[in-house]
Write a protein that holds these residues in place. Sequence first.
Motif, mmCIF file in Angstrom:
data_model
loop_
_atom_site.group_PDB
_atom_site.id
_atom_site.type_symbol
_atom_site.label_atom_id
_atom_site.label_comp_id
_atom_site.label_asym_id
_atom_site.label_seq_id
_atom_site.Cartn_x
_atom_site.Cartn_y
_atom_site.Cartn_z
ATOM 1 N N ASP A 250 0.823 -1.211 0.000
ATOM 2 C CA ASP A 250 0.000 0.000 0.000
ATOM 3 C C ASP A 250 0.853 1.255 0.000
ATOM 4 O OD1 ASP A 250 -2.357 -1.391 -0.097
ATOM 5 O OD2 ASP A 250 -2.656 -1.411 2.070
ATOM 6 N N ASN A 251 1.994 1.206 0.655
ATOM 7 C CA ASN A 251 2.886 2.362 0.645
ATOM 8 C C ASN A 251 3.387 2.645 -0.769
ATOM 9 O OD1 ASN A 251 6.068 3.212 0.863
ATOM 10 N ND2 ASN A 251 4.797 4.303 2.352
ATOM 11 N N PHE A 252 3.745 1.588 -1.495
ATOM 12 C CA PHE A 252 4.174 1.788 -2.880
ATOM 13 C C PHE A 252 3.028 2.351 -3.718
ATOM 14 C CE2 PHE A 252 4.828 0.816 -7.286
ATOM 15 C CZ PHE A 252 6.180 1.057 -7.485
ATOM 16 N N ARG A 253 1.857 1.781 -3.587
ATOM 17 C CA ARG A 253 0.722 2.244 -4.385
ATOM 18 C C ARG A 253 0.366 3.690 -4.057
ATOM 19 N NH1 ARG A 253 -1.629 -1.747 -7.255
ATOM 20 N NH2 ARG A 253 -1.305 -3.911 -6.608
ATOM 21 N N ASN A 254 0.514 4.076 -2.803
ATOM 22 C CA ASN A 254 0.188 5.444 -2.400
ATOM 23 C C ASN A 254 1.213 6.456 -2.904
ATOM 24 O OD1 ASN A 254 -2.065 4.525 -1.037
ATOM 25 N ND2 ASN A 254 -1.051 4.450 0.958
ATOM 26 N N ARG A 255 2.467 6.043 -3.026
ATOM 27 C CA ARG A 255 3.540 6.978 -3.349
ATOM 28 C C ARG A 255 3.993 6.907 -4.800
ATOM 29 N NH1 ARG A 255 8.418 6.795 0.658
ATOM 30 N NH2 ARG A 255 8.761 8.790 -0.363
ATOM 31 N N HIS A 256 3.702 5.792 -5.468
ATOM 32 C CA HIS A 256 4.208 5.584 -6.821
ATOM 33 C C HIS A 256 3.069 5.157 -7.747
ATOM 34 C CE1 HIS A 256 8.105 6.091 -4.977
ATOM 35 N NE2 HIS A 256 7.872 5.085 -4.154
ATOM 36 N N VAL A 257 3.421 4.581 -8.880
ATOM 37 C CA VAL A 257 2.427 4.209 -9.889
ATOM 38 C C VAL A 257 2.039 2.745 -9.673
ATOM 39 C CG1 VAL A 257 1.938 4.035 -12.357
ATOM 40 C CG2 VAL A 257 3.427 5.868 -11.495
ATOM 41 N N ARG A 330 11.715 6.196 -11.740
ATOM 42 C CA ARG A 330 12.652 5.342 -11.018
ATOM 43 C C ARG A 330 11.950 4.141 -10.381
ATOM 44 N NH1 ARG A 330 14.795 10.131 -7.386
ATOM 45 N NH2 ARG A 330 15.508 8.421 -6.060
ATOM 46 N N TYR A 331 10.755 3.819 -10.853
ATOM 47 C CA TYR A 331 9.970 2.746 -10.234
ATOM 48 C C TYR A 331 10.706 1.396 -10.153
ATOM 49 C CZ TYR A 331 8.660 1.345 -15.034
ATOM 50 O OH TYR A 331 8.686 0.951 -16.355
#
Length: 362
Positions: A250-257, A330-331
């Motif tokens: 969820d942290n990745f989804r909230n901050r990235h694509v 930079r994903y």
Amino acid sequence: MAKIYIAGAHSRGITTGFYLKYLDPSLEIVAYLYDNDEDNPSDVDGVPVIRIDADTKLEVDIVVYLATRGVNRGHLTDTLRKIGMKHIVPVDVKFDTELRNRFLTKYFAEQNREFIKIYNYNTEEGAPLSAERKRFQIYVASAVFDQKLSNSYSLDESERVIQVGTALADQRLDAAYFDNTGDNISEKNRQFCELTALYWIWKNAREDVVGLAHYRRHFLLPDNWKQIMDREKIDVILPVPLYVYPSLEDNFRNRHVGEKWDEMLLYLKENRPEDYENASHFFKNSGLFFPCNMLIARKEVFDELCEWLFPIEFHVAEAGGVLEDRYQNRYPAFIAERLITYFFEMNREKYHIVYADKNFLE
């Protein structure tokens, strides 16, 4: 019941709040505060997120933990002072390190795990060991595009600079190694960041123990860390983990694509079903991860990680393509931080893993 404010409503602020609340469950976070035009959530687990200005009415005797990026720290501090806040505590690198280590000590104990840092071992020099016959090398990733540091830093005797993104730059740094030599992926640096150094070490380094650090992030190691690593048969040194809210996924989804995360999971599902179920569960239920793609490891372990990691990374980058937003582009590197965390968590019984703090140079 003690009350606090957290100044900052993004990852740093939320993480600071989580650490403090975990260490003292009786603590009440009254609100998360911000004073700029950035997008912020309306609340964090029911705690309100409030935009403040000089006229905002707050309880001025309550401690405010200033947990935000450096670019926002100055004006947010000014706003808090105009409101009349009497106790402003900056969450700087030193404070964050101390808080994180206290949190992890308690967290690991409650998980019936040992939180072992390299400093837990005897750090006195002692007699020469077989480490004297081994070669150790920490590669420090640096690029011509890096911001100039205001802090001075002298490389440790085991550290050598590797220029990353060399294939994309006309300028050459005063480096010992360049990531466009030998078997390399230097041209992918805009998306892969320090992973072009990770790949280069995997394919070209010949030392017995290898590591990767950054020009502004270095491991803080005892002088005799090589002897400790050899004597205690340590396989891997990882950076002290940090917590991200509410989970790795969820942290990745909230901050990235989020679609890039989906591509990673799809690859695992179609090509590594044995990893897919475990990884999906881990990413949804864990908030701890090893940041910055940093590690020091026996070369055999380093190679095992890379053999597992890079096929996933290449697929994700090929499927995801190039993004116009330079940060979000930079994903692959951001995903790698989560994948490396998963790899070592799933193999923690196989490898002897210890942790070390790292610095952050500005």
